[in-house]
Design a protein around this motif. Structure first.
Motif, PDB file in Angstrom:
ATOM      1  N   ALA B  25       0.817  -1.213   0.000  1.00 42.86           N
ATOM      2  CA  ALA B  25       0.000   0.000   0.000  1.00 42.86           C
ATOM      3  C   ALA B  25       0.849   1.260   0.000  1.00 42.86           C
ATOM      4  O   ALA B  25       0.435   2.292  -0.520  1.00 42.86           O
ATOM      5  CB  ALA B  25      -0.932  -0.009   1.208  1.00 42.86           C
ATOM      6  N   ARG B 143      -5.259   6.568   2.621  1.00 41.82           N
ATOM      7  CA  ARG B 143      -6.437   5.688   2.688  1.00 41.82           C
ATOM      8  C   ARG B 143      -7.456   6.255   3.662  1.00 41.82           C
ATOM      9  O   ARG B 143      -8.657   6.283   3.387  1.00 41.82           O
ATOM     10  CB  ARG B 143      -6.024   4.277   3.129  1.00 41.82           C
ATOM     11  N   VAL B 153      -4.775  -2.924   8.919  1.00 37.18           N
ATOM     12  CA  VAL B 153      -6.044  -3.251   9.572  1.00 37.18           C
ATOM     13  C   VAL B 153      -6.957  -3.972   8.591  1.00 37.18           C
ATOM     14  O   VAL B 153      -7.520  -5.021   8.899  1.00 37.18           O
ATOM     15  CB  VAL B 153      -6.715  -1.958  10.089  1.00 37.18           C
ATOM     16  N   ALA B 154      -7.062  -3.413   7.389  1.00 37.11           N
ATOM     17  CA  ALA B 154      -7.975  -3.986   6.399  1.00 37.11           C
ATOM     18  C   ALA B 154      -7.544  -5.374   5.969  1.00 37.11           C
ATOM     19  O   ALA B 154      -8.355  -6.218   5.637  1.00 37.11           O
ATOM     20  CB  ALA B 154      -8.047  -3.062   5.190  1.00 37.11           C
TER      21      ALA B 154
END
Lengths: 860, 201
Positions: B25, B143, B153-154
């Motif tokens: 990410a 994000r 977390v996701a």
């Protein structure tokens, strides 16, 4: 994603054509919107500069793992023509001369992955579409001999591939030698497991090492590897002789326990109907099992009928278990007798024998406890099948099979052979490996399926029969290997034997993404696109590890558009379609289209016309329509990522619903195994041969074909006393399989570099200090069959008599990422030689041979 | 609004999916991990267990890194995020020394992920990160701005991580901390981390 689990629908993010991120698709119930560390790391697999970028042809005729093949780049046209021509020639003569190898690297393929998921195979054997259309019976899994876990489920509840845990209702799970998900971070399954722990699930991890899952467990029970059968027998003894609480109703009505067995070990059959007989103690006579006048069933006793002395199978079982006291088991397993007693007691208590649950107005037995066998760590030993069967027996004693809370099979329930349909003897029909390969002499199969009819996979037998065809009665030459995502040169045993076999085969073609060992030995390399580049549909028809109501009865297809290929690669199915066409077996009766129609059970307008070629997308589209209806399409699946429906929810989600009460019986006395052994013996006698490798020891090998599991000391542990430890191997989140080229992956290497356990050989402090070894030392681990080295990690998380080597490292070739060669190669320690621990029933090789360890540089 | 994170040690299985999700990410370059999972063991055989401890930046309420920064590049935002303005960072690395949690990193020279040459991800990383300056977990501010959770977390396979508003008494993070006895790492250092752990027993 190409991992064998394939329960994960993904979203792939691109920025200016570059894949930047991969996430789980939140709309997919199976993976609960997650994708694991390997899935995300697939980005680095895509951009791996060491990938094969174009088709290759060898110019150096000498083949070896360290020999430069002298690759030249060739066009796809040349490559495909070259391969197709060979296929055509072989097919025109004896098509058996082609061996098709499948592996997890192509687990998403339609044409090269075994289709045992399909009802169309009639559950008799897995079929590979490409190989079936070609006409060769030689369809071999490169995986499997370290993971032969299917036979018992195929036999006891007619399910494949294995048992799974009903997490919705189970509250006590004994988990031997496997993971329900956490140890390899399976999305979905891990989440369900953790949720159920929060709801009060108690897990007992029976494992030589304490894993991540074991660390969440109620108990970690360390055990000497390869002795799990003794543990299970000890539990059975404890339940029968000490606790003395069983589900008598289940045993009488839903197992063949009451069936009368004669002195020959076979069913006593009614002279009129031919049906197996039971003893009705209230009417004091024997009756056919289906007799409507039966008032009760005897489980114990000796009775006279048909002029014979007969005993119920259950009685014979109980007798056989008499010597297996917890003290006896402790001696063999190192598990304290007290622990065996405690676990047995907890198990029986949690099983709540006699309790029921009503689902949708239908009353089910409820048994919130199970003994979950079928673990690679426990089944892959000589006697491993006996262990798995003993585990099923433990469940049957408390009635925890195919009911809420108990062990259940993987498939969607429903009427049909996947459920518990009984055979003419009233016992669940076996499927697949429990039916096995019919005998033929000389054998048709290069993997010796005729000699090991119930095996899982036996890639090592292919190597043996090629290297020594006379000994193995291989009456025709193997002319060609075609491998798809398969690497028996890395992921099995006896590498040098495989090298010899590969050398002997005149033409080797591999469909692979990396310069792996199969490429190193190939004549032609057809570069596969990596998972991200393949436009694919993955049909989810099998639940893995566990089930809960959110996926019960689920039928699902997940699809993803391929990222444009980076290099001159093609996806495996495109390659196979093209090869079938060019080699002349795409069209016509028995061709690929025909086999596709049969395998995917395409009907009406969805059926492929036998005489024209279809694009891959079109074939997938028809399959989706066949399952979900004509108003659905591949395009829809690609757009949304998933199409799914629930075909069997609530009460319909349990197999018991279709065959309740006394309508079917699970085998607890394994009469079919005895029959299989007798049949094999007869066939061998008829041809005056032994199974190669069994000569002079037939009795010992056939002792694994008896109807009641019992303890037999494995030959694997009869090594010289200097080998004083046992090695164990386990899968990790970085590498559950070799699929996906994780051993080249740069992100995963970053993590491995800082992981305190992954790349280390592990020893208990007691074992280390006894040998004067300390943390960080370079050591050799040596078995009678080979050795490997690595750095030592001293840890309390492992049994003192055990050496632990994670995953599958230490191999690799010159053209791969150099990092791929790092680490220790557990596979160098094991062997498939018949005398050293093959399980004759499953074909599994010994996963935990005896080893010794010593410091590198020290004289031995 | 005070962003914080909760990590449930009972659910963490040590798979490091979060670590790789973070790398993907945020285009984190080779050799640097913004999120790490420490793996260790407790107890002696046979009463031993594995334990896992994920650590990323604590986004402390009273951060040492901000105090020592000579240029003001390190700052704490009103919503709780502790960030680095790379335009102002001169690479002195005082903050790396000052952070008691080892959350900060920098690199001198870009190394490609693979020895055989640069991948497109190396190119992206080069655009996003500068040699010499300091970088660290920023709670995935890009994000979060879009209403998404941080990548770690996701992505958590075990759903062990939670993110939310510590000032909101009804938020999941607040509820979990209160109900399960959430604790901070080394609270005696007085940095007041915004990352709380739920005990695994």
């Amino acid at each position: 994603m190409g991992c064998m689990q394939a329960d994960c629908a993904t979203l792939v993010h691109l920025k200016n054509g570059i894949v930047t991120n991969i996430e789980g698709n939140p709309d997919c119930p199976t993976n609960r919107g997650k994708v694991c560390i390997r899935g995300i790391s697939a980005i680095m697999g895509l951009y791996n500069p060491y990938r094969i970028k174009t088709p290759l042809k060898r110019t150096n005729p000498r083949k070896g793992l360290d020999e430069d093949p002298g690759w030249v780049d060739i066009s796809w046209d040349e490559a495909l023509n070259l391969v197709a021509e060979k296929l055509r020639n072989i097919r025109q003569g004896d098509p058996r001369r082609l061996v098709v190898w499948e592996g997890w690297g192509c687990s998403d393929s339609l044409f090269i992955t075994p289709k045992e998921v399909e009802k169309s195979t009639n559950y008799t054997r897995p079929g590979i579409i490409f190989a079936d259309a070609f006409g060769t019976p030689n369809q071999v899994g490169s995986h499997g001999p370290l993971c032969s876990i299917h036979f018992a489920a195929n036999l006891v509840h007619g399910q494949h591939p294995e048992y799974i845990t009903d997490l919705e209702h189970c509250r006590y799970l004994i988990a031997p030698g496997r993971t329900v998900g956490p140890n390899v971070a399976v999305p979905g399954a891990t989440d369900r497991f953790l949720d159920t722990i929060e709801k009060g699930l108690k897990v007992v991890t029976l494992d030589p090492r304490c894993s991540a899952e074991g660390s969440k467990a109620h108990r970690w029970v360390p055990i000497r590897p390869g002795t799990e059968l003794a543990f299970a027998l000890g539990m059975i003894h404890c339940i029968l002789y000490e606790i003395k609480e069983v589900d008598a109703w289940f045993l009488k009505n839903r197992t063949n326990g009451p069936y009368l067995i004669g002195p020959d070990g076979n069913y006593v059959r009614d002279t009129e109907s031919g049906k197996p007989m039971v003893w009705d103690p209230l009417d004091e006579r024997a009756k056919a099992f289906s007799d409507a006048t039966i008032r009760d069933y005897a489980l114990e006793g000796v009775f006279r009928t048909n002029g014979l002395e007969a005993r119920p199978g259950f009685d014979l079982i109980k007798d056989r278990m008499r010597p297996y006291t917890p003290e006896w088991a402790e001696e063999i397993t190192s598990v304290p007798a007290e622990t065996i007693r405690t676990v047995s007691r907890e198990f029986v208590d949690h099983a709540q024998i006699g309790s029921t649950i009503t689902i949708d107005g239908f009353e089910f037995p409820l048994r919130p406890a199970q003994f979950g066998g079928s673990g690679r760590g426990t089944c892959s030993h000589q006697g491993g099948m006996y262990f798995d069967l003993a585990g099923k027996m433990i469940n049957m004693l408390v009635g925890a099979v195919e009911v809420p809370g108990g062990i259940t099979g993987n498939r969607n329930p429903g009427p049909g052979p996947w459920t518990l349909e009984p055979d003419e003897d009233g016992v669940v029909k076996p499927i697949l490996e429990a039916i096995g390969t019919p005998f033929k002499f000389p054998p048709d199969h290069a993997d010796m399926g005729e000699f090991y009819p119930h095996k899982h996979t036996a890639p090592y037998m292919v190597a043996r029969s090629i290297v020594d065809p006379e000994r193995y009665h291989l009456s025709y030459p193997i002319e060609m290997f075609l491998l798809g995502g398969a690497n028996s040169l890395r992921g099995t045993s006896d590498q040098s034997l495989f090298v010899e076999a590969f050398r002997k085969v005149p033409f080797v073609v591999t469909i692979t993404t990396s310069f792996d060992e199969t490429a190193q030995m190939a004549d032609v390399v057809l570069p596969d696109s990596v998972f991200l580049e393949r436009q694919m549909a993955r049909f989810y028809l099998v639940v893995h590890q566990s089930i809960a109501d959110d996926v019960r009865g689920l039928e699902l297809v997940m699809a993803r558009r391929g990222v444009p290929p980076l290099h001159n690669t093609r996806s495996v199915d495109e390659i196979l379609l093209e090869l079938a066409d060019r080699a002349g077996f795409l069209t016509g009766s028995g061709g690929l289209n025909d086999v596709v129609n049969r395998t995917f059970m395409l009907t009406e307008h969805r059926k492929l016309d036998l005489d024209r070629r279809y694009a891959l997308d079109e074939i997938i589209d028809r399959r989706i329509k066949q399952i979900f209806g004509d108003d659905h399409s591949f395009e829809e699946a690609l757009t949304h990522g998933v199409i799914y429906r629930f075909s069997a929810r609530g009460k319909a989600g349990y197999n018991y619903y279709y065959w309740p009460e006394d309508k079917t019986r699970h085998p607890i006395y394994f009469e079919r195994i005895k029959r299989a052994g007798d049949t094999l013996k007869e066939n061998l006698k008829k041809h005056n041969i032994s199974v190669p490798g069994w000569e002079g020891e037939e009795d010992r090998f056939f002792s694994y074909y008896e109807p009641i599991p019992h303890w037999i000391p494995s030959t694997a542990y009869q090594s010289p006393p200097e080998y004083d430890l046992r090695v164990v191997n386990w899968k990790t989140p970085y590498m559950p399989f070799g699929a996906g080229d994780t051993q080249e992956n740069a992100w995963l290497w970053e993590l491995r570099d800082s992981d305190p356990y992954e790349m280390f050989i592990q020893l208990n402090p007691q074992a280390a200090s006894m040998r004067n070894l300390k943390d960080g030392d370079w050591i050799w681990v040596e078995s009678p069959h080979g050795r490997t080295k690595g750095r030592l990690k001293v840890t309390n998380l492992i049994h003192p008599e055990v050496v632990g080597i994670p995953a599958c490292y230490g191999r690799g070739t010159a053209l791969m990422n150099p990092r791929a060669k790092e680490g220790s190669s557990y596979n160098d320690l094991i062997t498939s030689h018949e005398s050293t621990g093959i399980d004759p029933l499953s074909g599994s090789i010994e996963n935990s041979p005896k080893v010794k360890v010593y410091r590198v540089g020290e004289k031995q | 609004m005070r962003y914080g994170m909760v990590i449930d040690l009972k659910r963490c299985i040590g798979c490091e999916t979060c670590t790789v999700a973070c790398k993907a990410a945020n285009q984190v370059p080779l050799g640097i991990l913004w999120n790490r999972v420490f793996k260790f063991e407790r107890g002696t055989y046979p009463n031993s267990r594995m334990a896992f401890f994920p650590i990323n930046c604590m986004h402390c309420e009273d951060p040492e890194c901000v105090k020592v920064c000579p240029t003001g590049a390190s700052y704490k935002r009103e919503d709780g995020l502790v960030l680095v303005d790379t335009g102002k960072c001169m690479g002195c690395k005082y903050c790396i020394l000052a952070c008691p949690y080892g959350a900060r990193n920098s690199f001198q020279k870009f190394e490609p992920f693979y020895g055989a040459g640069k991948t497109p991800l190396d190119e992206l990383a080069t655009c996003k990160h500068m040699e010499g300056v300091v970088q660290k977990c920023d709670f995935c501010q890009d994000r979060v701005e879009k209403g998404l959770e941080p990548a770690c977390v996701a992505s958590c396979v075990g759903r062990a991580k939670h993110f939310g508003d510590l000032d909101d008494p009804g938020s999941m993070v607040t509820l979990l901390i209160n109900q399960r006895g959430g604790f901070q790492l080394n609270p005696e250092l007085g940095t007041k981390p915004s990352l709380f752990y739920l005990p695994d027993h």
